[in-house]
Structure formats: C-alpha cells, structure tokens
Scaffold this motif. Structure first.
Motif, PDB file in Angstrom:
ATOM      1  N   VAL A  30       0.851  -1.191   0.000  1.00 35.52           N
ATOM      2  CA  VAL A  30       0.000   0.000   0.000  1.00 35.52           C
ATOM      3  C   VAL A  30       0.885   1.240   0.000  1.00 35.52           C
ATOM      4  N   THR A  31       0.542   2.230  -0.809  1.00 33.85           N
ATOM      5  CA  THR A  31       1.261   3.496  -0.761  1.00 33.85           C
ATOM      6  C   THR A  31       0.358   4.588  -0.209  1.00 33.85           C
ATOM      7  N   ILE A  32       0.972   5.472   0.574  1.00 37.73           N
ATOM      8  CA  ILE A  32       0.309   6.695   1.021  1.00 37.73           C
ATOM      9  C   ILE A  32       0.916   7.818   0.199  1.00 37.73           C
ATOM     10  N   LEU A  33       0.088   8.462  -0.595  1.00 36.98           N
ATOM     11  CA  LEU A  33       0.572   9.427  -1.580  1.00 36.98           C
ATOM     12  C   LEU A  33      -0.001  10.805  -1.302  1.00 36.98           C
ATOM     13  N   GLY A  34       0.846  11.816  -1.426  1.00 34.62           N
ATOM     14  CA  GLY A  34       0.368  13.180  -1.258  1.00 34.62           C
ATOM     15  C   GLY A  34       1.507  14.166  -1.342  1.00 34.62           C
ATOM     16  N   GLN A  35       1.156  15.444  -1.394  1.00 34.03           N
ATOM     17  CA  GLN A  35       2.161  16.497  -1.459  1.00 34.03           C
ATOM     18  C   GLN A  35       2.853  16.669  -0.110  1.00 34.03           C
ATOM     19  N   SER A  36       3.978  17.367  -0.105  1.00 34.31           N
ATOM     20  CA  SER A  36       4.687  17.644   1.140  1.00 34.31           C
ATOM     21  C   SER A  36       3.759  18.376   2.112  1.00 34.31           C
ATOM     22  N   GLY A  37       3.771  17.928   3.369  1.00 33.86           N
ATOM     23  CA  GLY A  37       2.963  18.576   4.395  1.00 33.86           C
ATOM     24  C   GLY A  37       1.532  18.118   4.469  1.00 33.86           C
ATOM     25  N   CYS A  38       1.174  17.061   3.724  1.00 27.54           N
ATOM     26  CA  CYS A  38      -0.227  16.614   3.720  1.00 27.54           C
ATOM     27  C   CYS A  38      -0.559  15.697   4.900  1.00 27.54           C
ATOM     28  N   GLY A  39       0.461  15.243   5.647  1.00 26.50           N
ATOM     29  CA  GLY A  39       0.211  14.389   6.809  1.00 26.50           C
ATOM     30  C   GLY A  39       0.570  12.936   6.615  1.00 26.50           C
ATOM     31  N   LYS A  40       1.110  12.571   5.454  1.00 29.07           N
ATOM     32  CA  LYS A  40       1.367  11.160   5.175  1.00 29.07           C
ATOM     33  C   LYS A  40       2.451  10.563   6.076  1.00 29.07           C
ATOM     34  N   THR A  41       3.539  11.309   6.320  1.00 30.18           N
ATOM     35  CA  THR A  41       4.591  10.796   7.200  1.00 30.18           C
ATOM     36  C   THR A  41       4.115  10.751   8.645  1.00 30.18           C
ATOM     37  N   THR A  42       3.312  11.725   9.045  1.00 33.10           N
ATOM     38  CA  THR A  42       2.737  11.711  10.398  1.00 33.10           C
ATOM     39  C   THR A  42       1.870  10.467  10.589  1.00 33.10           C
ATOM     40  N   LEU A  43       1.069  10.131   9.584  1.00 29.41           N
ATOM     41  CA  LEU A  43       0.244   8.920   9.664  1.00 29.41           C
ATOM     42  C   LEU A  43       1.123   7.684   9.779  1.00 29.41           C
ATOM     43  N   LYS A  45       4.144   7.477  11.006  1.00 26.25           N
ATOM     44  CA  LYS A  45       4.795   7.448  12.325  1.00 26.25           C
ATOM     45  C   LYS A  45       3.816   7.061  13.429  1.00 26.25           C
ATOM     46  N   MET A  46       2.526   7.378  13.251  1.00 31.21           N
ATOM     47  CA  MET A  46       1.535   6.927  14.232  1.00 31.21           C
ATOM     48  C   MET A  46       1.380   5.412  14.170  1.00 31.21           C
ATOM     49  N   LEU A  47       1.428   4.844  12.955  1.00 30.75           N
ATOM     50  CA  LEU A  47       1.375   3.387  12.824  1.00 30.75           C
ATOM     51  C   LEU A  47       2.607   2.743  13.452  1.00 30.75           C
ATOM     52  N   ALA A  48       3.761   3.415  13.313  1.00 26.09           N
ATOM     53  CA  ALA A  48       5.014   2.867  13.833  1.00 26.09           C
ATOM     54  C   ALA A  48       5.132   3.013  15.348  1.00 26.09           C
ATOM     55  N   GLY A  49       4.354   3.919  15.941  1.00 25.23           N
ATOM     56  CA  GLY A  49       4.480   4.178  17.369  1.00 25.23           C
ATOM     57  C   GLY A  49       5.486   5.262  17.687  1.00 25.23           C
ATOM     58  N   LEU A  50       5.972   5.963  16.666  1.00 25.02           N
ATOM     59  CA  LEU A  50       6.944   7.038  16.869  1.00 25.02           C
ATOM     60  C   LEU A  50       6.263   8.367  17.155  1.00 25.02           C
ATOM     61  N   THR A  51       4.993   8.467  16.809  1.00 28.35           N
ATOM     62  CA  THR A  51       4.184   9.652  17.109  1.00 28.35           C
ATOM     63  C   THR A  51       2.872   9.187  17.720  1.00 28.35           C
ATOM     64  N   GLU A  52       2.495   9.781  18.838  1.00 27.36           N
ATOM     65  CA  GLU A  52       1.264   9.368  19.517  1.00 27.36           C
ATOM     66  C   GLU A  52       0.069  10.143  18.974  1.00 27.36           C
ATOM     67  N   PRO A  53      -0.972   9.443  18.533  1.00 30.32           N
ATOM     68  CA  PRO A  53      -2.175  10.139  18.047  1.00 30.32           C
ATOM     69  C   PRO A  53      -2.810  10.985  19.141  1.00 30.32           C
ATOM     70  N   THR A  54      -3.512  12.035  18.724  1.00 27.39           N
ATOM     71  CA  THR A  54      -4.250  12.867  19.668  1.00 27.39           C
ATOM     72  C   THR A  54      -5.556  12.196  20.073  1.00 27.39           C
ATOM     73  N   ALA A  55      -6.083  11.367  19.176  1.00 31.63           N
ATOM     74  CA  ALA A  55      -7.339  10.663  19.444  1.00 31.63           C
ATOM     75  C   ALA A  55      -7.426   9.448  18.529  1.00 31.63           C
ATOM     76  N   GLY A  56      -8.365   8.541  18.860  1.00 33.50           N
ATOM     77  CA  GLY A  56      -8.637   7.404  17.994  1.00 33.50           C
ATOM     78  C   GLY A  56      -8.023   6.098  18.453  1.00 33.50           C
ATOM     79  N   GLU A  57      -8.186   5.079  17.616  1.00 32.95           N
ATOM     80  CA  GLU A  57      -7.679   3.735  17.917  1.00 32.95           C
ATOM     81  C   GLU A  57      -7.009   3.138  16.684  1.00 32.95           C
ATOM     82  N   ILE A  58      -5.955   2.348  16.926  1.00 25.94           N
ATOM     83  CA  ILE A  58      -5.273   1.594  15.873  1.00 25.94           C
ATOM     84  C   ILE A  58      -5.239   0.135  16.295  1.00 25.94           C
ATOM     85  N   HIS A  59      -5.687  -0.740  15.399  1.00 21.97           N
ATOM     86  CA  HIS A  59      -5.653  -2.185  15.653  1.00 21.97           C
ATOM     87  C   HIS A  59      -4.846  -2.875  14.568  1.00 21.97           C
ATOM     88  N   PHE A  60      -3.989  -3.800  14.958  1.00 25.12           N
ATOM     89  CA  PHE A  60      -3.354  -4.725  14.033  1.00 25.12           C
ATOM     90  C   PHE A  60      -4.098  -6.042  14.187  1.00 25.12           C
TER      91      PHE A  60
END
Length: 322
Positions: A30-43, A45-60
C-alpha cells in the motif's frame, strides 16, 4: 495482517496535522501518496508508534496497538514492524553486517543471528559487502542495507518513509522492482509513503491519497487514475484535460489527432511539443483551455489541429461523488 484505524488524528497545538481517519488497510503493498505537508509521514509514524495520536484507535488484526480511551500504546519494538527511512538511518561506524544484525540483538542467539543476517544480505545481493562500512557503499547499496536490516527481524509490516527519494532516477526504478520482489518473497505487508505519483502507481496494490491532513481517496491505482473522486486527485494523479463543464475530465491518452470510432472533434492550436523518448506530449489550446495528448509524431507550434475525443472515456466527478 489487517490494520484498522478508527478516528485517528494528530494535532500539534491548534494545527491539525492529520484529520480524523477511519480506514482499513489489508493489501500487501500500500502506498500513502500526497504532497509535502499533507500528513502522510505523520500517519506512518503513528502506525510505527513514533508519534502518539491525539485521538482514535489503531488495531493490528484484532489487537489494539493504540487507544487513547483504553490507555493502550504498544511500544514501537513490540509492534512487529520494521521501518526504512529516507536517509537510510545506518550506523556509520558499524559494518554492513553489524547494521543488519542490530535489530536482532537480545532476540536470537549469536549463531542464529549470523545465519539470519547472511540470508538477509543474500536477498538484497550484498553478501560480499558484509565487512564494509556504509560510507564505502553507493547510495543504492546503502538502501539495500537498510532494507536487509528491516527484513532481518521478520516483521509482519514494513514501513517505508520516502525511502527512494535520495536515489537517482535509474536507481529508483531498479529499487522499486527489488523492494516489491523482496516484500512478496518474505510475505510481509508494506506501507510506502511517497510524493511520487509514478512510483505509487507502479508499486501499489492499493493507494491512499492524502491532501491537507485527510484521506481524499483510496483504491487500486487503476481506480484512482480512471475514476478520481475530486479535482485534487484528478490533477495530482497523472495528466488531465478539463472540458468546459468543470466537473468533467479526460486523460491525454484518450485524445487523438486523427479520427477514431466513437469520437467527437474539437479544434485547437499547438502551443508546445515535448519529446518523451517513446512519444511526444503535445499541448494544444482549445476553447480557452490548454489540453494535452500523445503522438508518435511531433507537431509544430502554431499548427491548427483537430482533436478527437473518445466520448465513452470522459469522466464525471459529479457522477463519481453521487
């Protein structure tokens, strides 16, 4: 492994880096595609656990990896993932062997570790470079070391953050093929962040297109290219010709300089001709719009021309949204 995101978002003070996302990711690549600053790297890093989400849930699968309400936040090294960074992230003082072995320390015995590292280096065709330092390798070879380190830990998921952007065009194309082959051979899933549309289209089973912190469309490369949901996706993915009705568009490959079956004609004037190796990209002013089409023959600037449009390939964004 299926990845489920429910209401996942990230704020930095008053800045909404990622707006609430509900998403299920289950394809292998799967690719996450977008322009610089669109939030793709932040997303990512949230999956990786390097950035903590402000809200919500992630399940593997059915396992909660993050949940603010349930106070769950599994550490990155416990998520069974590996990450390949844009700058490779190699230790310059370590040999290639030690860089690849780094993630195995404390997890497997030394003898087993040696066998795993040699197998990973073999997969990326670097068996002969094991004793060298990263600084002695080319950019493409360093990228292979980073990939070997990722697959050595036998992850369920590999995350790639703009992993090919530091390479030249020829190496990028070569590494695309190698990454796909390796990911398929080890049976892991991969999520690949990029701003390069060609890269995303070539590699993906499924694409996630982001704009201004939100997911604007998901689907196969074919679905997103032929049936974009809005003007941003239509303009960002590939080349687009817009009809006078601004919600209708057609791709350049469905516009021809010669009569075709089921086509309608419109007149224009050639403004520019660009050679692309196997064909020419022609720019034509027609009805106040600058259109593009492909031809195997060049056209002269100022030439009057008729364009023939395949009517059954005109895409309506209004119809798509409905």
């Amino acid at each position: 492994m299926k990845i489920h995101l429910k209401g996942v978002e990230k704020k930095y003070g008053n800045i909404q880096a990622v707006k609430p996302i509900d998403l299920t990711i289950e394809d292998q690549f799967v690719t996450i595609l977008g322009q610089s600053g669109c939030g793709k790297t932040t997303l990512l890093k949230m999956l990786a656990g390097l950035t903590e989400p402000t809200a919500g849930e992630i399940h593997f699968d059915d396992t909660p990896i993050f949940s603010l309400s349930k106070k769950v936040n599994v550490k990155p090294n416990k998520r069974e993932i590996a990450m390949v960074f844009q700058d490779f992230g190699l230790w310059p003082h370590m040999t290639v062997f030690d860089n690849v072995a780094f993630g195995l320390r404390g997890k497997v015995a030394k003898a087993e570790r040696t066998a795993i590292v040699h197998d990973a280096l073999k997969k990326v065709k670097l068996e002969q470079k094991a004793k060298m330092k990263p600084g002695e390798l080319s950019g493409g070879q360093q990228q292979r070391v980073a990939l070997a380190r990722a697959i050595a830990v036998n992850p369920k998921l590999i995350l790639f953050d703009e992993a090919l952007s530091a390479l030249d065009a020829i190496l990028r194309e070569q590494m695309r093929e190698e990454i796909l082959t390796i990911v398929q051979s080890i049976g892991s899933k991969a999520i690949f962040v990029t701003h390069d549309q060609t890269e995303a289209m070539a590699m993906s089973d499924n694409m996630i297109v982001m704009n201004s912190g939100e997911v604007v469309q998901t689907g196969s490369p074919e679905e997103i290219y032929h049936s974009p949901t809005n003007t941003f996706v239509a303009n960002f993915i590939g080349k687009t010709n817009w009809l006078e009705e601004q919600d209708k568009m057609i791709r350049p490959e469905h516009v021809h300089p010669y009569p075709q079956a089921n086509t309608r004609a419109r007149s224009g004037i050639v403004k520019k001709c660009m050679y692309e190796g196997d064909r020419y990209l022609i720019f034509v002013e027609t009805n106040g719009h600058l259109w593009k089409f492909y031809d195997h023959q060049p056209h002269i600037q100022g030439e009057k021309i008729k364009l023939y449009i395949e009517e059954n390939t005109i895409h309506s964004l209004q119809k798509q949204e409905a």
